[in-house]
Scaffold this active site. Structure first.
Site, mmCIF file in Angstrom:
data_model
loop_
_atom_site.group_PDB
_atom_site.id
_atom_site.type_symbol
_atom_site.label_atom_id
_atom_site.label_comp_id
_atom_site.label_asym_id
_atom_site.label_seq_id
_atom_site.Cartn_x
_atom_site.Cartn_y
_atom_site.Cartn_z
ATOM 1 N N THR A 80 -4.624 -17.600 -37.775
ATOM 2 C CA THR A 80 -4.292 -16.168 -37.741
ATOM 3 C C THR A 80 -5.586 -15.359 -37.702
ATOM 4 O O THR A 80 -6.456 -15.521 -38.558
ATOM 5 C CB THR A 80 -3.447 -15.771 -38.976
ATOM 6 O OG1 THR A 80 -2.212 -16.498 -38.922
ATOM 7 C CG2 THR A 80 -3.146 -14.285 -38.989
ATOM 8 N N HIS A 94 1.381 -8.736 -36.648
ATOM 9 C CA HIS A 94 1.448 -9.061 -38.081
ATOM 10 C C HIS A 94 2.541 -8.238 -38.777
ATOM 11 O O HIS A 94 2.365 -7.773 -39.906
ATOM 12 C CB HIS A 94 0.092 -8.830 -38.744
ATOM 13 C CG HIS A 94 -0.197 -9.752 -39.903
ATOM 14 N ND1 HIS A 94 -0.989 -10.859 -39.789
ATOM 15 C CD2 HIS A 94 0.218 -9.741 -41.192
ATOM 16 C CE1 HIS A 94 -1.057 -11.482 -40.956
ATOM 17 N NE2 HIS A 94 -0.336 -10.815 -41.828
ATOM 18 N N TYR A 137 -5.894 -19.378 -42.681
ATOM 19 C CA TYR A 137 -6.818 -18.248 -42.834
ATOM 20 C C TYR A 137 -8.180 -18.863 -43.091
ATOM 21 O O TYR A 137 -8.360 -19.586 -44.091
ATOM 22 C CB TYR A 137 -6.428 -17.366 -44.025
ATOM 23 C CG TYR A 137 -5.316 -16.373 -43.750
ATOM 24 C CD1 TYR A 137 -5.350 -15.539 -42.626
ATOM 25 C CD2 TYR A 137 -4.244 -16.240 -44.623
ATOM 26 C CE1 TYR A 137 -4.344 -14.618 -42.381
ATOM 27 C CE2 TYR A 137 -3.230 -15.316 -44.392
ATOM 28 C CZ TYR A 137 -3.288 -14.512 -43.262
ATOM 29 O OH TYR A 137 -2.288 -13.594 -43.029
ATOM 30 N N LYS A 167 -2.817 -16.899 -33.613
ATOM 31 C CA LYS A 167 -1.791 -15.896 -33.922
ATOM 32 C C LYS A 167 -2.442 -14.547 -34.179
ATOM 33 O O LYS A 167 -3.401 -14.469 -34.963
ATOM 34 C CB LYS A 167 -1.011 -16.324 -35.172
ATOM 35 C CG LYS A 167 -0.011 -15.291 -35.701
ATOM 36 C CD LYS A 167 0.815 -15.870 -36.843
ATOM 37 C CE LYS A 167 1.860 -14.902 -37.357
ATOM 38 N NZ LYS A 167 1.334 -13.934 -38.320
ATOM 39 N N SER A 212 2.117 -21.045 -44.625
ATOM 40 C CA SER A 212 0.945 -20.174 -44.787
ATOM 41 C C SER A 212 -0.135 -20.814 -45.660
ATOM 42 O O SER A 212 0.167 -21.502 -46.642
ATOM 43 C CB SER A 212 1.380 -18.855 -45.433
ATOM 44 O OG SER A 212 0.263 -18.073 -45.784
HETATM 45 C C1 FNR Z 1 3.402 -11.862 -43.372
HETATM 46 N N1 FNR Z 1 2.737 -12.395 -42.258
HETATM 47 C C2 FNR Z 1 1.834 -13.417 -42.420
HETATM 48 N N2 FNR Z 1 1.184 -13.941 -41.340
HETATM 49 C C3 FNR Z 1 0.322 -14.974 -41.477
HETATM 50 O O1 FNR Z 1 -0.238 -15.445 -40.481
HETATM 51 N N3 FNR Z 1 0.066 -15.503 -42.731
HETATM 52 C C4 FNR Z 1 0.666 -15.021 -43.850
HETATM 53 O O2 FNR Z 1 0.435 -15.512 -44.940
HETATM 54 C C5 FNR Z 1 1.576 -13.925 -43.710
HETATM 55 N N4 FNR Z 1 2.187 -13.397 -44.808
HETATM 56 C C6 FNR Z 1 3.121 -12.384 -44.659
HETATM 57 C C7 FNR Z 1 3.775 -11.887 -45.783
HETATM 58 C C8 FNR Z 1 4.725 -10.881 -45.636
HETATM 59 C C9 FNR Z 1 5.451 -10.362 -46.845
HETATM 60 C C10 FNR Z 1 5.015 -10.363 -44.345
HETATM 61 C C11 FNR Z 1 6.065 -9.295 -44.143
HETATM 62 C C12 FNR Z 1 4.359 -10.842 -43.242
HETATM 63 C C13 FNR Z 1 3.113 -11.960 -40.902
HETATM 64 C C14 FNR Z 1 4.268 -12.815 -40.391
HETATM 65 O O3 FNR Z 1 3.856 -14.135 -40.140
HETATM 66 C C15 FNR Z 1 4.854 -12.275 -39.076
HETATM 67 O O4 FNR Z 1 3.822 -12.087 -38.130
HETATM 68 C C16 FNR Z 1 5.631 -10.952 -39.233
HETATM 69 O O5 FNR Z 1 6.270 -10.882 -40.489
HETATM 70 C C17 FNR Z 1 6.666 -10.869 -38.120
HETATM 71 O O6 FNR Z 1 7.374 -9.693 -38.179
HETATM 72 P P1 FNR Z 1 8.855 -9.559 -38.835
HETATM 73 O O7 FNR Z 1 9.713 -10.711 -38.352
HETATM 74 O O8 FNR Z 1 8.647 -9.557 -40.310
HETATM 75 O O9 FNR Z 1 9.330 -8.245 -38.302
#
Ligand code: FNR
Length: 371
Positions: free
Chosen positions: A175, A266, A149, A242, A116
């Protein structure tokens, strides 16, 4: 099936759900809530699991499984299984080793990791740790992708891309679904956005105190299609987008030169009420044809979930929150064990379905419980 012992993993953990249950005791209540929560009423969060439960299986009898395996090639790199680690902000919230523990686990299990923009270690530190772990294990370096980002100043976004290129990242993941989202956690001391240090303008995505959005810099600097086109023109690395759910958007992104898409809501954390990525996969696959690989995430917790996503058109899936659960419980060993568990479940499900290879998985192997 008896699993090999994993040093550091507490006894009794045999599924990703076990890691989730065990993780709560290892995390501060506010960190636990931050990881687990979804936006609003958490309808979309719940859908991410419910969508998988609506599907069952139709196994083929007496299938020939000889010479089978779960390997696949994505963007020129061999992956041991159709599974990657999703980008997660601030992994040091779950464990002091944070992203370094995760990338070492990725190296041990030859699993791709998407790092990330909001990682709590720099992208260089993560890449170095991955390479060192792979070398120590005599394995190829794990495929690392950098999740971007976009920042308010294009030169800052470009600097991140150039650093990722220089550090050997093999793809950029843009993303696009989190430009404006509910307020996040106040970071504890020692956890910071390591990649963004020194930038004078950082994009804070959270709506401050429920304040107005439209007409403010928050909305005015939100990424647009022209930013995707700009990014495409700036890097030769494979570019994935994404956070799209609609076929029309997906087709437009492919038209802009995206090499792959990660269908995602997300983790149900941004706009409550959107459907799950699993439910949108078919329409996105129809809209984009077989032009680019489609990946998905949201609610993947078992090997049978992976098979369902592949049967509905995904080339691979990503795992989000379970990384944080396993990390909190047992650091690197936990994450490696969690990946191992999911892969063994995937193999068992494929074998029981009569699918020796990923190519053999299709919607003909699915049964819709609700008709
Ligand atoms: C995320 N997600 C996320 N996505 C992204 O593109 N950059 C990021 O920094 C983050 N940070 C992040 C932190 C936390 C605590 C969560 C729960 C989620 C989204 C992540 O990449 C992903 O899309 C989802 O978490 C997928 O769903 P599940 O596997 O958590 O159910």
């Amino acid at each position: 099936m008896t699993l090999p012992p994993h040093p550091g993993v507490p006894p009794g953990i045999a599924t990703l759900a076990d890691y989730e249950t065990a993780a709560q005791a290892h995390l501060e209540p506010k960190v636990w809530r931050h990881i687990q929560e979804g936006a609003g009423t958490e309808r979309s969060l719940a859908e991410n699991r419910a969508a998988f439960a609506r599907w069952g299986f139709l196994p083929r009898a007496l299938a020939d499984l000889r010479g089978g395996g779960t390997g696949l090639t994505l963007f020129g790199h061999r992956h041991a299984a159709p599974l990657l680690l999703a980008p997660m902000a601030y992994q040091r919230l779950a464990h002091p080793d944070g992203e370094l523990a995760v990338v070492r686990a990725a190296a041990a299990l030859e699993t791709g990791m998407v790092v990330s923009t909001l990682a709590s270690m720099t992208l260089e530190q993560v890449a170095d740790a991955g390479r060192e772990a792979a070398a120590a294990l005599g394995k190829p370096s794990p495929p690392l992708w950098f999740q971007l980002y976009l920042q308010p100043d294009r030169q800052d976004s470009l600097a991140l891309v150039r650093r990722a290129e220089a550090s050997g990242y093999e793809a950029i993941v843009l993303t696009v679904d989190a430009a404006i989202k509910p307020a996040g956690i106040t970071l504890p001391a020692g956890v910071e956005a390591a990649n963004l240090m020194g930038m004078h303008r950082i994009r804070h995505t959270a709506v401050p105190g429920g304040g107005i959005v439209l007409g403010t810099p928050l909305a005015d600097t939100a990424p647009r299609w022209e930013d995707l086109e700009w990014l495409r023109s700036e890097t030769r690395l494979p570019l994935l987008v994404k956070g799209m759910l609609l076929g029309g958007d997906a087709a437009q992104a492919v038209g802009c030169g995206a090499d792959g898409l990660i269908i995602s809501n997300h983790g149900g954390r941004v706009l409550d009420g959107v459907p799950s990525a699993l439910d949108m996969l078919g329409a996105v696959a129809d809209a984009t044809g077989a032009r680019v690989p489609l990946l998905m995430d949201g609610g993947v917790r078992t090997g049978s979930d992976v098979v369902k996503a592949l049967a509905l058109g995904a080339s691979a899936v990503l795992l989000g929150r379970p990384q944080m659960h396993a990390l909190a419980v047992a650091g690197m060993a936990g994450v490696a064990h969690a990946i191992h568990l999911l892969r063994t479940e995937l193999e068992a499900t494929m074998a029981q379905l009569g699918c020796g290879t990923l190519d053999a998985i299709s919607s003909e192997r699915l049964w819709a419980f609700d008709g």
